[in-house]
Design an enzyme around this catalytic site. Structure first.
Site, PDB file in Angstrom:
ATOM      1  CG  ASP A  32      31.744 -11.881  22.405  1.00  0.00           C
ATOM      2  OD1 ASP A  32      32.316 -10.880  22.884  1.00  0.00           O
ATOM      3  OD2 ASP A  32      32.247 -12.622  21.536  1.00  0.00           O
ATOM      4  CG  ASN A  34      35.297  -8.366  22.825  1.00  0.00           C
ATOM      5  OD1 ASN A  34      34.680  -9.435  22.913  1.00  0.00           O
ATOM      6  ND2 ASN A  34      36.260  -8.030  23.656  1.00  0.00           N
ATOM      7  CG  ASP A  36      36.284 -12.121  23.739  1.00  0.00           C
ATOM      8  OD1 ASP A  36      35.037 -12.304  23.762  1.00  0.00           O
ATOM      9  OD2 ASP A  36      36.899 -11.590  24.681  1.00  0.00           O
ATOM     10  CG  ASP A  40      31.753  -8.155  26.040  1.00  0.00           C
ATOM     11  OD1 ASP A  40      30.630  -7.623  25.921  1.00  0.00           O
ATOM     12  OD2 ASP A  40      32.432  -8.566  25.066  1.00  0.00           O
ATOM     13  CG  ASP A 109      28.895 -13.564  42.882  1.00  0.00           C
ATOM     14  OD1 ASP A 109      29.216 -13.895  44.035  1.00  0.00           O
ATOM     15  OD2 ASP A 109      28.276 -14.302  42.101  1.00  0.00           O
ATOM     16  CG  ASP A 211      31.141 -17.516  46.348  1.00  0.00           C
ATOM     17  OD1 ASP A 211      30.364 -17.974  45.499  1.00  0.00           O
ATOM     18  OD2 ASP A 211      32.208 -18.069  46.675  1.00  0.00           O
ATOM     19  CD  GLU A 276      26.858 -20.235  46.925  1.00  0.00           C
ATOM     20  OE1 GLU A 276      26.771 -21.195  46.151  1.00  0.00           O
ATOM     21  OE2 GLU A 276      27.956 -19.765  47.286  1.00  0.00           O
ATOM     22  CG  HIS A 337      26.841 -19.846  38.803  1.00  0.00           C
ATOM     23  ND1 HIS A 337      26.080 -19.267  39.807  1.00  0.00           N
ATOM     24  CD2 HIS A 337      28.076 -19.981  39.311  1.00  0.00           C
ATOM     25  CE1 HIS A 337      26.848 -19.075  40.859  1.00  0.00           C
ATOM     26  NE2 HIS A 337      28.063 -19.492  40.598  1.00  0.00           N
ATOM     27  CG  ASP A 338      27.481 -22.925  41.652  1.00  0.00           C
ATOM     28  OD1 ASP A 338      28.415 -22.801  40.834  1.00  0.00           O
ATOM     29  OD2 ASP A 338      27.343 -22.184  42.640  1.00  0.00           O
TER      30      ASP A 338
HETATM   31  C1  GLC Z   1      30.064 -20.654  45.027  1.00  0.00           C
HETATM   32  C2  GLC Z   1      29.889 -20.301  43.574  1.00  0.00           C
HETATM   33  C3  GLC Z   1      30.560 -21.345  42.741  1.00  0.00           C
HETATM   34  C4  GLC Z   1      32.030 -21.356  43.089  1.00  0.00           C
HETATM   35  C5  GLC Z   1      32.226 -21.578  44.577  1.00  0.00           C
HETATM   36  C6  GLC Z   1      33.625 -21.282  44.985  1.00  0.00           C
HETATM   37  O1  GLC Z   1      29.410 -21.820  45.359  1.00  0.00           O
HETATM   38  O2  GLC Z   1      28.536 -20.167  43.282  1.00  0.00           O
HETATM   39  O3  GLC Z   1      30.379 -21.125  41.370  1.00  0.00           O
HETATM   40  O4  GLC Z   1      32.684 -22.362  42.380  1.00  0.00           O
HETATM   41  O5  GLC Z   1      31.419 -20.707  45.324  1.00  0.00           O
HETATM   42  O6  GLC Z   1      33.876 -19.912  44.900  1.00  0.00           O
END
Ligand code: GLC
Length: 542
Positions: A32, A34, A36, A40, A109, A211, A276, A337-338
Site C-alpha cells: 500500500d 497511500n 488506505d 496499489d 489477468d 480466468d 486457468e 489466491h484461490d
Molecule cells: C477464478 C479466480 C477466482 C475468481 C473466479 C471467478 O477462479 O481465480 O479468484 O473468484 O475465477 O472469477
C-alpha cells in the site's frame, strides 16, 4: 521405477515465458502506498527492486480494473480502466515501464467468462428482451412448470440462475449473481473481448492469465449436469462439487475461442496466454490446442490439488510429461489466491521441499507472492471473513481470505505493508516472518528461494533441460535434468523421516549444489545417498 527419457532435448532458443519465473501478485495485498490499507500500483512499483533481487522474470497481476469488488476484482465493470483503489492509467503506464526497464515482463489477468452485473454491457442486456446486447449474456425462460432452466449450480454455492423480474427471464452465473456469464457463442462478444485484449497488447503488456478458461462455453442445449461419480449426492443439496460439470464447462467449442485469442496475441512479439484450467491432465493438455495454437501455458495445478504423497506426485509428474503435446511447454504452480498456501497445505517442514520441486521440474514455475518467505494461511476470525466463497458456504470453511493476506515486509506495525490497518489482518508472527529479517538470514526460506532461482538461471539443464525420473520409493521423488553433458540429480524426501536414495541400475556421484540443510552444500556424495527427513537435494553429477 526407472524409465528412459520422456522429454526431448531441444537446442533451439527458448522464449522468456519458457525459461523465466512467473511471480503472482495479488494487488490488494502486496504494498500500500497511500495508507488506505489496500495495496496499489505505486506500491508495486516501489517493490520491483525486491522482485528483481529475488530473480522473478515476470509479474502477473490479479485484476486491477474498475470493479464493484463483489469478488475482489474478478467482477469487472470496465475492462480498459484502472480501479481508483489501485491508482490510475498513468500509474499503470509507469508500472509497465518500470517492469520493462528491469528486463521483466508484465501479465494482466483477463476475465472473459463473466463481467460485473454493473458493467454497461450487462446493464443494457438486462434493460429489455429486445436490447441489442440481450444475447451478450445467457438468458433463459423458466421451464413450463416455472422451475429453473436446468440444475446447474454456482461454484460459490446455490443455483447458477438468477431471476430478473423486469424482463421475466433467468440469467446464468457460474460464480456470483453479481458476475453474469457472457455468451461466448455470440460473435459480437468475441470481438468485444478481443478488442479489450488488443487495447492492452498495444500498450505493451506481455500477455494474459485468462480466468476460468474452461468455463467460457457451455452446452448449447443447456443439459442438466449429472451427479459426480463418487460424491454423496443428494439432489436437495446445492454443492457444486456434488455434480460433474460436464455440460456447463469444457465444451469442445471453447478451443475455437482460445485459438482466436492466440491468433490475436500471435500478431505481437512474444506475448503469452496462460489459461486457468482445473481439469484432469488428459483434458488439460487439449488446451494447448491443435498444432499447439491454443494457450501457451494451460496452468498445471496438480501440485496444489494432489495429496502430498511421493508416489502420487511422482506418477502425476510422469503422466503430465507423457501427455504433453510434442511442442507443449510444461508449467508448475504451488499456490495461488484461490487455494491454501503451500506452507499451510504441506506444512512448514515440507515447504522447502515443495519449492525445490517447483523450481527444478521441467517447465515454467509460478510463485505466489509471500510463498518465498514461507507465509502461511492466516487465521481469520469468523466475523472478519469477507471472501464471498467463504461467506456463502460458512459450513465448508472455504474462505480464500487466509491465503490473501498482506505481504510481510518488515517488523513495523503493519509489517511494512501499509501505514494503516490493512484490509485483511496480518499473522501474529509478522515481526519474525518477513522479508527484511529473512534477507539477513542465510538459512531463511527467502534466501533458499533466491538461491534456487539463481541456480535455475545459471545451469541451463535446470531450466530447459530434459527430465527423466530415476527412482521413487515410498518416501522419495527423484529425477535427472540434463542438457548437453551437464546432468543434475534432484532428490526430494516428502516424508519427515530419513530415507535412502538407492538407485537400482545407475550409480551417481556428484556434488551438492543446494540442500534444505545448507550445511551440506558443497559436499560430495556417491552411491547410496542418505537424506534427512524433509530434506531436498540438488546434486551436480560428475
Ligand atoms: C477464478 C479466480 C477466482 C475468481 C473466479 C471467478 O477462479 O481465480 O479468484 O473468484 O475465477 O472469477
Amino acid at each position: 521405477m526407472e524409465q528412459t527419457s520422456t522429454a526431448t532435448l531441444t537446442e533451439k532458443k527458448h522464449l522468456w515465458w519458457q525459461n523465466g519465473v512467473v511471480y503472482q501478485i495479488y494487488p490488494r495485498s502486496f504494498q500500500d502506498s497511500n495508507g488506505d490499507g489496500i495495496g496499489d500500483l505505486k506500491g508495486i512499483i516501489s517493490r520491483l527492486d525486491y522482485l528483481q533481487w529475488l530473480g522473478a522474470d515476470c509479474v502477473w497481476l490479479s485484476p486491477i480494473y474498475p470493479s464493484p469488488m463483489a469478488d475482489f476484482g474478478y467482477d469487472i465493470s470496465d475492462y480498459r480502466g484502472i480501479h481508483p483503489l489501485f491508482g490510475n492509467m498513468d500509474d499503470f503506464d509507469e508500472l509497465l515501464h518500470e517492469v520493462h526497464s528491469r528486463g521483466m515482463k508484465l501479465l494482466l489477468d483477463l476475465v472473459p467468462n463473466h463481467t460485473s452485473d454493473q458493467h454497461p454491457w450487462f446493464l443494457e442486456s438486462k434493460s429489455s428482451r429486445h436490447n441489442p446486447k440481450r444475447d451478450w449474456y445467457i438468458w433463459q425462460d423458466a421451464r413450463p412448470d416455472g422451475s429453473l432452466p436446468n440444475n446447474w449450480l454456482s461454484v460459490f454455492g446455490g443455483h447458477a440462475w438468477e431471476w430478473d423480474d423486469q424482463t421475466g427471464q433467468y440469467y446464468y452465473h457460474a460464480f456470483l449473481k453479481e458476475q453474469p456469464d457472457l455468451n461466448w457463442r455470440n460473435p459480437e462478444v468475441q470481438q468485444a473481448m478481443l478488442d479489450v485484449m488488443r487495447f492492452w497488447l498495444e500498450k505493451g503488456v506481455d500477455g494474459f492469465r485468462v480466468d476460468v478458461m474452461w468455463h467460457m462455453i457451455k452446452d448449447e442445449q443447456l443439459r442438466d449436469n449429472p451427479p459426480a461419480p463418487d460424491s454423496k449426492f443428494d439432489a436437495s443439496d446445492l454443492i457444486y462439487n456434488h455434480y460433474s460439470p460436464v455440460y456447463s464447462t469444457d465444451q469442445p467449442e471453447v478451443h475455437e475461442i482460445v485459438r482466436m485469442m492466440r491468433n490475436l496475441t500471435d500478431q505481437y512479439d512474444e506475448r503469452v496466454i496462460i489459461g486457468e484450467i482445473y481439469l484432469p491432465i488428459p483434458k488439460l493438455v487439449t488446451y494447448y490446442g491443435h498444432d499447439n495454437k491454443g494457450a501457451h501455458l494451460p496452468f498445471n495445478f496438480q501440485l496444489l490439488t494432489l495429496p502430498w504423497e511421493s508416489a502420487a506426485i511422482a506418477s502425476a509428474i510422469d503422466q503430465y510429461e507423457g501427455a504433453l503435446p510434442a511442442e507443449g511447454w510444461p508449467n508448475w504452480v504451488l499456490s495461488n489466491h484461490d487455494q491454501p498456501r503451500i506452507a499451510s497445505r504441506v506444512g512448514r517442514s515440507q515447504a522447502k521441499v515443495a519449492a525445490m520441486m517447483l523450481l527444478t521440474l521441467r517447465g515454467t514455475p509460478t510463485i505466489y507472492y509471500g510463498d518465498e518467505i514461507g507465509m502461511r494461511d492466516v487465521a481469520i476470525p469468523m466475523e472478519e471473513v469477507i471472501d464471498p466463497q467463504g461467506l456463502n458456504m460458512p459450513e465448508l470453511n472455504v474462505s480464500r481470505d487466509p491465503a490473501r493476506t498482506p505481504m510481510q515486509w518488515n517488523d513495523d506495525i503493519y509489517a511494512g505493508f501499509s501505514m494503516h490497518k490493512p484490509w485483511l489482518r496480518l499473522p501474529y508472527n509478522s515481526a519474525r516472518v518477513n522479508v527484511e529479517v529473512q534477507q539477513e538470514n542465510p538459512y531463511s526460506m527467502l534466501n533458499y528461494y533466491r538461491k534456487l532461482i539463481a541456480l535455475r538461471k545459471e545451469h541451463t539443464a535446470l531450466n530447459v533441460g530434459s527430465y527423466r525420473p530415476v527412482y521413487a520409493d515410498d518416501q522419495l521423488i527423484s529425477y535427472i535434468r540434463e542438457y548437453g553433458n551437464a546432468r543434475y540429480l534432484i532428490i526430494l524426501n516428502l516424508s519427515h523421516r530419513p530415507g535412502y536414495f538407492r538407485p537400482k541400475k545407475d550409480f551417481f556421484k556428484g556434488q551438492i549444489l543446494l540442500s534444505t540443510e545448507i550445511e551440506r552444500v558443497g559436499m560430495n556424495v556417491e552411491g547410496v545417498i542418505t537424506l534427512g527427513g524433509d530434506e531436498a537435494l540438488l546434486i551436480k553429477i560428475d
